[in-house]
Design an enzyme around this catalytic site. Structure first.
Site, PDB file in Angstrom:
ATOM      1  N   SER A 137       0.845  -1.204   0.000  1.00  0.00           N
ATOM      2  CA  SER A 137       0.000   0.000   0.000  1.00  0.00           C
ATOM      3  C   SER A 137       0.870   1.240   0.000  1.00  0.00           C
ATOM      4  CB  SER A 137      -0.877   0.011   1.260  1.00  0.00           C
ATOM      5  OG  SER A 137      -1.481   1.278   1.409  1.00  0.00           O
ATOM      6  N   TYR A 150      -2.253  -1.264  10.059  1.00  0.00           N
ATOM      7  CA  TYR A 150      -2.342  -1.516   8.612  1.00  0.00           C
ATOM      8  C   TYR A 150      -1.040  -1.113   7.913  1.00  0.00           C
ATOM      9  CZ  TYR A 150      -4.095  -1.231   3.805  1.00  0.00           C
ATOM     10  OH  TYR A 150      -4.268  -1.394   2.441  1.00  0.00           O
TER      11      TYR A 150
HETATM   12  N1  LIG Z   1      -8.674  -0.041  -2.039  1.00  0.00           N
HETATM   13  C1  LIG Z   1      -7.612   0.701  -1.740  1.00  0.00           C
HETATM   14  O1  LIG Z   1      -7.663   1.955  -1.683  1.00  0.00           O
HETATM   15  C2  LIG Z   1      -6.296   0.047  -1.460  1.00  0.00           C
HETATM   16  C3  LIG Z   1      -5.141   0.854  -1.418  1.00  0.00           C
HETATM   17  C4  LIG Z   1      -3.917   0.259  -1.161  1.00  0.00           C
HETATM   18  C5  LIG Z   1      -3.840  -1.097  -0.994  1.00  0.00           C
HETATM   19  N2  LIG Z   1      -4.976  -1.871  -1.037  1.00  0.00           N
HETATM   20  C6  LIG Z   1      -4.839  -3.293  -0.861  1.00  0.00           C
HETATM   21  O2  LIG Z   1      -5.408  -3.937  -1.997  1.00  0.00           O
HETATM   22  C7  LIG Z   1      -5.930  -5.200  -1.607  1.00  0.00           C
HETATM   23  C8  LIG Z   1      -7.389  -5.296  -2.013  1.00  0.00           C
HETATM   24  O3  LIG Z   1      -8.122  -4.238  -1.418  1.00  0.00           O
HETATM   25  P1  LIG Z   1      -9.683  -4.019  -1.694  1.00  0.00           P
HETATM   26  O4  LIG Z   1      -9.913  -2.561  -1.690  1.00  0.00           O
HETATM   27  O5  LIG Z   1     -10.118  -4.846  -2.848  1.00  0.00           O
HETATM   28  O6  LIG Z   1     -10.279  -4.570  -0.310  1.00  0.00           O
HETATM   29  P2  LIG Z   1     -11.151  -5.827   0.078  1.00  0.00           P
HETATM   30  O7  LIG Z   1     -12.360  -5.889  -0.810  1.00  0.00           O
HETATM   31  O8  LIG Z   1     -11.360  -5.763   1.538  1.00  0.00           O
HETATM   32  O9  LIG Z   1     -10.230  -7.055  -0.318  1.00  0.00           O
HETATM   33  C9  LIG Z   1      -9.617  -7.888   0.602  1.00  0.00           C
HETATM   34  C10 LIG Z   1     -10.063  -9.309   0.349  1.00  0.00           C
HETATM   35  O10 LIG Z   1      -9.334 -10.173   1.234  1.00  0.00           O
HETATM   36  C11 LIG Z   1     -10.241 -11.111   1.775  1.00  0.00           C
HETATM   37  N3  LIG Z   1      -9.769 -11.674   3.030  1.00  0.00           N
HETATM   38  C12 LIG Z   1      -9.801 -11.101   4.260  1.00  0.00           C
HETATM   39  N4  LIG Z   1      -9.286 -11.945   5.171  1.00  0.00           N
HETATM   40  C13 LIG Z   1      -8.903 -13.060   4.509  1.00  0.00           C
HETATM   41  C14 LIG Z   1      -8.291 -14.268   4.899  1.00  0.00           C
HETATM   42  N5  LIG Z   1      -7.973 -14.523   6.184  1.00  0.00           N
HETATM   43  N6  LIG Z   1      -8.039 -15.209   3.960  1.00  0.00           N
HETATM   44  C15 LIG Z   1      -8.380 -14.973   2.671  1.00  0.00           C
HETATM   45  N7  LIG Z   1      -8.967 -13.845   2.225  1.00  0.00           N
HETATM   46  C16 LIG Z   1      -9.216 -12.892   3.147  1.00  0.00           C
HETATM   47  C17 LIG Z   1     -11.521 -10.327   1.948  1.00  0.00           C
HETATM   48  O11 LIG Z   1     -12.598 -11.212   2.086  1.00  0.00           O
HETATM   49  P3  LIG Z   1     -13.927 -10.776   2.891  1.00  0.00           P
HETATM   50  O12 LIG Z   1     -14.345  -9.456   2.334  1.00  0.00           O
HETATM   51  O13 LIG Z   1     -14.868 -11.888   2.592  1.00  0.00           O
HETATM   52  O14 LIG Z   1     -13.506 -10.668   4.319  1.00  0.00           O
HETATM   53  C18 LIG Z   1     -11.550  -9.504   0.662  1.00  0.00           C
HETATM   54  O15 LIG Z   1     -12.180 -10.244  -0.387  1.00  0.00           O
HETATM   55  C19 LIG Z   1      -5.667  -5.323  -0.119  1.00  0.00           C
HETATM   56  O16 LIG Z   1      -4.428  -5.970   0.084  1.00  0.00           O
HETATM   57  C20 LIG Z   1      -5.574  -3.874   0.319  1.00  0.00           C
HETATM   58  O17 LIG Z   1      -4.860  -3.737   1.537  1.00  0.00           O
HETATM   59  C21 LIG Z   1      -6.202  -1.324  -1.274  1.00  0.00           C
END
Ligand SMILES: NC(=O)c1ccc[n+]([C@@H]2O[C@H](COP(=O)([O-])OP(=O)(O)OC[C@H]3O[C@@H](n4cnc5c(N)ncnc54)[C@H](OP(=O)(O)O)[C@@H]3O)[C@@H](O)[C@H]2O)c1
Length: 243
Positions: A137, A150
């Protein structure tokens, strides 16, 4: 190419799965919620791609091993592992001295232990010359307040990426990280008020990121054209910070 993507039940993980399948990869969409992984696989297939859905809890070595085994049985040896799963949507933001130990450990277990557990599980299933891409991130560089757990977990991902790059290197396997800036996933809308305009003024490109803005970096680092790049972190934030 056969790619296993964690956290592929929605958001960025689903966008990565769709894009990789569009480029011809057989995608193994994994998530802790199997129904959401199945929905991603269904969308990939509806778009003409090939996909399988597998449940995994990335914090649990036995679950990770079983998921990798199921992936190989369904799709063959892996050419890419994308560690995207994280506690993001459900994170409880708080000043550093108000974060509970349970919340700290919950975030670390998924965000930092998870990519390590998955790398161990996938070690033998990954083909020589393969790829690991870890999603970090851009908050690591901005040091966003009220996200100590985080941000520390995502900084750990960058350190882990460097170590894995050295240890997988002799097999021609590259290990890199992508550090997205704020991206308009469903999770982001739940976390940030005024998500559509958040950070836009600080971005050189003066617009928000959609998940599709991030996937290009993942495709590149997971693909054949990045074979001499390893241990690196690529910031994809529309020019909010220059590292
Ligand atoms: N969106 C942003 O602005 C942003 C910016 C920088 C980095 N990121 C990173 O990008 C990635 C995706 O983010 P996103 O926005 O798409 O968020 P998200 O929808 O919350 O994606 C995270 C996924 O990981 C799953 N997960 C959680 N705990 C888990 C576990 N123990 N085992 C397997 N899967 C698990 C969640 O499932 P459930 O929902 O079913 O719990 C969800 O589908 C993450 O690594 C996040 O930190 C996002």
């Amino acid at each position: 190419m056969t790619a296993l993507i964690t956290g592929a039940g929605g958001g960025l993980g689903r966008a990565i799965a769709m894009a990789m399948a569009d480029r011809g990869a057989v995608v193994v969409a994994t998530d802790i919620d199997l129904d959401r992984a199945r929905e991603t696989a269904r969308l990939v297939e509806e778009a003409g791609g090939r996909a399988h859905a597998v449940a995994v809890d990335v914090t649990d070595p036995a679950s990770a091993a079983a998921a990798v085994q199921a992936a190989v049985a369904a799709a063959g040896p892996l050419t890419a592992l994308v560690n995207n799963a994280a506690i993001y949507a459900t994170i409880r933001r708080a000043p550093f001295d108000e974060i509970t130990v349970d919340e700290w450990d919950r975030v670390m277990a998924v965000n930092l232990r998870g990519p390590w557990v998955m790398a161990v599980a996938a070690r033998d299933a990954l083909q020589d010359g393969g790829r690991i891409v870890n999603i970090s991130s851009a908050t690591v560089y901005s040091g966003s307040a009220q996200w100590a757990h985080y941000v520390a977990s995502k900084a750990g991902v960058i350190g882990l990426t460097r170590v894995l790059a050295r240890e997988f290197g002799p097999r021609g396997i590259t290990v890199n990280a992508v550090a997205p800036g704020f991206t308009l996933t469903e999770a982001s809308y739940g976390l940030i008020e005024d998500a559509d305009s958040y950070g836009v003024a600080r971005s050189a490109l003066h617009r928000s990121a959609q998940p599709e803005d991030i996937v290009g970096a993942v495709l590149y680092l997971a693909g054949p054209d990045s074979g001499y790049i390893t241990g690196q972190t690529l910031v994809v934030d529309g020019g909010r910070q220059f590292i």
